[in-house]
Enzyme design. Sequence first.
Site, PDB file in Angstrom:
ATOM      1  N   THR A 141      22.649  10.027  47.455  1.00 21.21           N
ATOM      2  CA  THR A 141      21.476  10.828  47.142  1.00 21.21           C
ATOM      3  C   THR A 141      21.750  12.266  47.538  1.00 21.21           C
ATOM      4  OG1 THR A 141      19.187  11.367  47.772  1.00 21.21           O
ATOM      5  CG2 THR A 141      20.443  10.015  49.309  1.00 21.21           C
ATOM      6  N   ASP A 143      19.629  14.350  48.149  1.00 20.53           N
ATOM      7  CA  ASP A 143      18.616  14.735  49.135  1.00 20.53           C
ATOM      8  C   ASP A 143      19.032  14.404  50.563  1.00 20.53           C
ATOM      9  OD1 ASP A 143      17.094  15.530  47.003  1.00 20.53           O
ATOM     10  OD2 ASP A 143      15.834  13.749  46.975  1.00 20.53           O
ATOM     11  N   ARG A 187      13.579  15.971  46.762  1.00 19.18           N
ATOM     12  CA  ARG A 187      12.370  15.251  46.350  1.00 19.18           C
ATOM     13  C   ARG A 187      11.291  15.253  47.423  1.00 19.18           C
ATOM     14  NH1 ARG A 187      13.232   9.047  45.622  1.00 19.18           N
ATOM     15  NH2 ARG A 187      13.237   9.290  47.881  1.00 19.18           N
TER      16      ARG A 187
END
Length: 361
Positions: A141, A143, A187
Amino acid sequence: MTAGKRIGILTSGGDCAGLNAVIRAVVHRAVLTYGWQVLGIKEGTQGLLQRPVQYQVLDLPQVDGNMMRMGGTILGTTNRGDPFAYPMADGTQKDRSDEIIGGYRELGLDALIGIGGDGSFAILKKLADKGGFQMVGIPKTIDNDLGLTEVSVGYDTAVGVAVEALDRLQPTAASHARVMVLEVMGRDAGHIALAAGIAGGADVVLIPEIAYSIEKIAQKIKQVRSTGRNFALVVVSEAVKTVDGTGVQKLFQGGQKRYGGIGDYIGEKIAEATGAETRVTVLGHVQRGSMPSPRDRLVASAFGVHAVDLIAEGKFDRMVAWSDRGVIDVPITEAIAKYACVELDGAMVKTARGLGISLGD
């Protein structure tokens, strides 16, 4: 597991740099060390829904060194269509989990390696429990918000792209005496914004974990001007909300909503509060599609090898993770239960404040 076994591998969720390096490492370890066959499942769990099942046999000639340099994933991926509540054409939802389990069994797999984030792992774990099959997870990810791992595949490259953008924005900001606002992905967590802001010499970094005020931002920009510098750099994570707490999102085809637009909002507010000429750059998916950084290639390779070794040892429901300069493995349920947002008293926040970067508070 003995020679002659076959394992499946799929990528699920959003794409990122380093996925192909993971796939390459899995194939090399499985084929060279254990003599296993590796089947690459196409389009994540969507490939297991199709009849015939969509897959390809992955052998060594397909996964040469050039593959590590490629962004994205050769298998394709998907970040929509929960198989337990799958959206149908007539607007209804249907539980199609049994179809995916049937696809797994049709391939005759002995184990599955899933490359994903918390959402993907939750679904894959539920499928594995229901279908009685064995699974190992590899975290990816951009993030970097997955629990129990210090780093996930794709994060380092995403930060590098954001830093390069700041490096390119700085001279044009100075040439025109402007405030440049860079909106980056993230996010729910501000790891990319914070790391890029520190490495890229930003003056202001806004992350969802820290509430901000326009007055504080304006104060920092005025302070920068007072030193004789005619420009400023501002980094904002896409998940940052407006001052009244509203998330800025865009509606896409199919009814999906995604973050995007907070950069324009911040740019306008800065212009109103300071009189500065502002320009906004939104990186968006540019952060996902880059050639993987050396660190992402290394982490991806280490993760792929360890995941195959876990299968060989009969250790399942585990996620490989990076900790203390090495690879470990942790229970998947514990990894997805612990969300890794930016720690307000952590090293990165302290570093930013120590450098005089305003976090808007």
